[in-house]
Design a protein around this motif. Structure first.
Motif, PDB file in Angstrom:
ATOM      1  N   LEU A   1      62.289  22.047  56.533  1.00 57.73           N
ATOM      2  CA  LEU A   1      62.542  21.695  55.139  1.00 57.73           C
ATOM      3  C   LEU A   1      63.998  21.269  54.993  1.00 57.73           C
ATOM      4  N   THR A   2      64.199  19.964  54.738  1.00 60.65           N
ATOM      5  CA  THR A   2      65.536  19.367  54.712  1.00 60.65           C
ATOM      6  C   THR A   2      65.926  18.975  53.292  1.00 60.65           C
ATOM      7  N   ALA A   3      67.087  19.442  52.848  1.00 60.75           N
ATOM      8  CA  ALA A   3      67.598  19.105  51.525  1.00 60.75           C
ATOM      9  C   ALA A   3      68.009  17.636  51.489  1.00 60.75           C
ATOM     10  N   LYS A   4      67.592  16.927  50.455  1.00 60.35           N
ATOM     11  CA  LYS A   4      67.880  15.498  50.349  1.00 60.35           C
ATOM     12  C   LYS A   4      69.381  15.224  50.261  1.00 60.35           C
ATOM     13  N   HIS A   5      70.101  15.992  49.470  1.00 56.54           N
ATOM     14  CA  HIS A   5      71.508  15.691  49.198  1.00 56.54           C
ATOM     15  C   HIS A   5      72.430  15.956  50.389  1.00 56.54           C
ATOM     16  N   SER A   6      72.057  16.868  51.272  1.00 52.64           N
ATOM     17  CA  SER A   6      72.961  17.285  52.353  1.00 52.64           C
ATOM     18  C   SER A   6      72.455  16.962  53.755  1.00 52.64           C
ATOM     19  N   GLY A   7      71.130  16.780  53.893  1.00 54.98           N
ATOM     20  CA  GLY A   7      70.562  16.577  55.217  1.00 54.98           C
ATOM     21  C   GLY A   7      70.495  17.861  56.031  1.00 54.98           C
ATOM     22  N   LYS A   8      70.778  19.002  55.392  1.00 59.03           N
ATOM     23  CA  LYS A   8      70.718  20.300  56.078  1.00 59.03           C
ATOM     24  C   LYS A   8      69.391  20.984  55.766  1.00 59.03           C
ATOM     25  N   VAL A   9      69.003  21.932  56.613  1.00 64.85           N
ATOM     26  CA  VAL A   9      67.697  22.572  56.503  1.00 64.85           C
ATOM     27  C   VAL A   9      67.795  23.981  55.931  1.00 64.85           C
ATOM     28  N   LEU A  10      66.675  24.455  55.392  1.00 66.92           N
ATOM     29  CA  LEU A  10      66.593  25.845  54.955  1.00 66.92           C
ATOM     30  C   LEU A  10      66.627  26.739  56.190  1.00 66.92           C
ATOM     31  N   ASP A  11      67.366  27.827  56.113  1.00 65.86           N
ATOM     32  CA  ASP A  11      67.714  28.638  57.272  1.00 65.86           C
ATOM     33  C   ASP A  11      67.827  30.096  56.821  1.00 65.86           C
ATOM     34  N   VAL A  12      67.210  31.015  57.562  1.00 67.21           N
ATOM     35  CA  VAL A  12      67.385  32.439  57.299  1.00 67.21           C
ATOM     36  C   VAL A  12      68.688  32.859  57.986  1.00 67.21           C
ATOM     37  N   THR A  13      69.641  33.323  57.197  1.00 63.99           N
ATOM     38  CA  THR A  13      70.975  33.649  57.694  1.00 63.99           C
ATOM     39  C   THR A  13      70.922  34.627  58.861  1.00 63.99           C
ATOM     40  N   GLY A  14      71.585  34.247  59.947  1.00 67.00           N
ATOM     41  CA  GLY A  14      71.747  35.135  61.093  1.00 67.00           C
ATOM     42  C   GLY A  14      70.465  35.589  61.755  1.00 67.00           C
ATOM     43  N   PHE A  15      69.383  34.819  61.637  1.00 70.05           N
ATOM     44  CA  PHE A  15      68.093  35.184  62.222  1.00 70.05           C
ATOM     45  C   PHE A  15      67.586  36.533  61.698  1.00 70.05           C
TER      46      PHE A  15
ATOM     47  N   GLU B   1      65.623  39.554  60.098  1.00 66.85           N
ATOM     48  CA  GLU B   1      64.190  39.824  59.993  1.00 66.85           C
ATOM     49  C   GLU B   1      63.878  40.898  58.956  1.00 66.85           C
ATOM     50  N   GLY B   2      64.892  41.502  58.388  1.00 64.76           N
ATOM     51  CA  GLY B   2      64.684  42.588  57.428  1.00 64.76           C
ATOM     52  C   GLY B   2      64.462  42.094  56.015  1.00 64.76           C
ATOM     53  N   ASN B   3      64.060  43.017  55.167  1.00 68.96           N
ATOM     54  CA  ASN B   3      63.883  42.716  53.748  1.00 68.96           C
ATOM     55  C   ASN B   3      65.203  42.265  53.144  1.00 68.96           C
ATOM     56  N   GLY B   4      65.141  41.345  52.203  1.00 73.55           N
ATOM     57  CA  GLY B   4      66.321  40.892  51.488  1.00 73.55           C
ATOM     58  C   GLY B   4      67.190  39.897  52.236  1.00 73.55           C
ATOM     59  N   ALA B   5      66.677  39.312  53.309  1.00 66.89           N
ATOM     60  CA  ALA B   5      67.454  38.326  54.076  1.00 66.89           C
ATOM     61  C   ALA B   5      67.820  37.146  53.181  1.00 66.89           C
ATOM     62  N   VAL B   6      69.027  36.651  53.357  1.00 64.78           N
ATOM     63  CA  VAL B   6      69.534  35.537  52.557  1.00 64.78           C
ATOM     64  C   VAL B   6      69.095  34.212  53.179  1.00 64.78           C
ATOM     65  N   ILE B   7      68.683  33.291  52.315  1.00 61.76           N
ATOM     66  CA  ILE B   7      68.327  31.943  52.742  1.00 61.76           C
ATOM     67  C   ILE B   7      69.509  31.036  52.399  1.00 61.76           C
ATOM     68  N   GLN B   8      69.856  30.173  53.334  1.00 59.96           N
ATOM     69  CA  GLN B   8      70.979  29.255  53.172  1.00 59.96           C
ATOM     70  C   GLN B   8      70.582  27.890  53.702  1.00 59.96           C
ATOM     71  N   GLN B   9      71.475  26.918  53.581  1.00 64.12           N
ATOM     72  CA  GLN B   9      71.265  25.647  54.266  1.00 64.12           C
ATOM     73  C   GLN B   9      72.200  25.609  55.470  1.00 64.12           C
ATOM     74  N   TRP B  10      71.735  24.913  56.532  1.00 63.83           N
ATOM     75  CA  TRP B  10      72.520  24.843  57.768  1.00 63.83           C
ATOM     76  C   TRP B  10      72.113  23.598  58.537  1.00 63.83           C
TER      77      TRP B  10
END
Length: 112
Positions: free
Chosen positions: A70-84, A86-95
């Motif tokens: 899933l790639t953001a149109k404005h940045s060309g970066k993808v949705l990414d689960v921060t730091g791999f 696996e626990g509850n509450g993981a932050v989603i970022q673009q990378w």
């Protein structure tokens, strides 16, 4: 949080033109949004009212069996689960796209 099928874990990809989609959260009706229209690695993904910005438009591309990139149109970066995380509450970022398992999103059809 492990998948249990609740509405806060279900998303709909809705076409918005040009091959892009908005990612709509079922529980709130809001869409995924790259915060602050940032183009930087590490910018958080939040839910926000749809206003049509390119930071709310994503290119959904099949990658592997049952997975999406899933790639953001404005940045060309993808949705990414921060730091791999696996626990509850993981932050989603673009990378930048690194082909990591934390950047590939599983999908399926939900049947109530």
């Amino acid at each position: 949080l492990r998948y249990h099928g609740g509405p806060m874990q279900r998303f709909r990809l809705a076409p918005v033109g040009g091959g892009y989609v908005r990612i709509v959260e079922q529980h709130s009706g809001k869409v995924l949004d790259v915060s602050g229209i940032s183009t930087a690695n590490g910018a958080p993904i939040v839910q926000w009212d749809w206003w049509g910005g390119d930071n709310q438009r994503f290119w959904a591309e099949a990658y592997g069996i049952g997975e999406l990139k899933l790639t953001a149109k404005h940045s060309g970066k993808v949705l990414d689960v921060t730091g791999f995380a696996e626990g509850n509450g993981a932050v989603i970022q673009q990378w930048d796209w690194l082909r990591g398992a934390n950047q590939r999103w599983k999908y399926g059809v939900h049947r109530p």
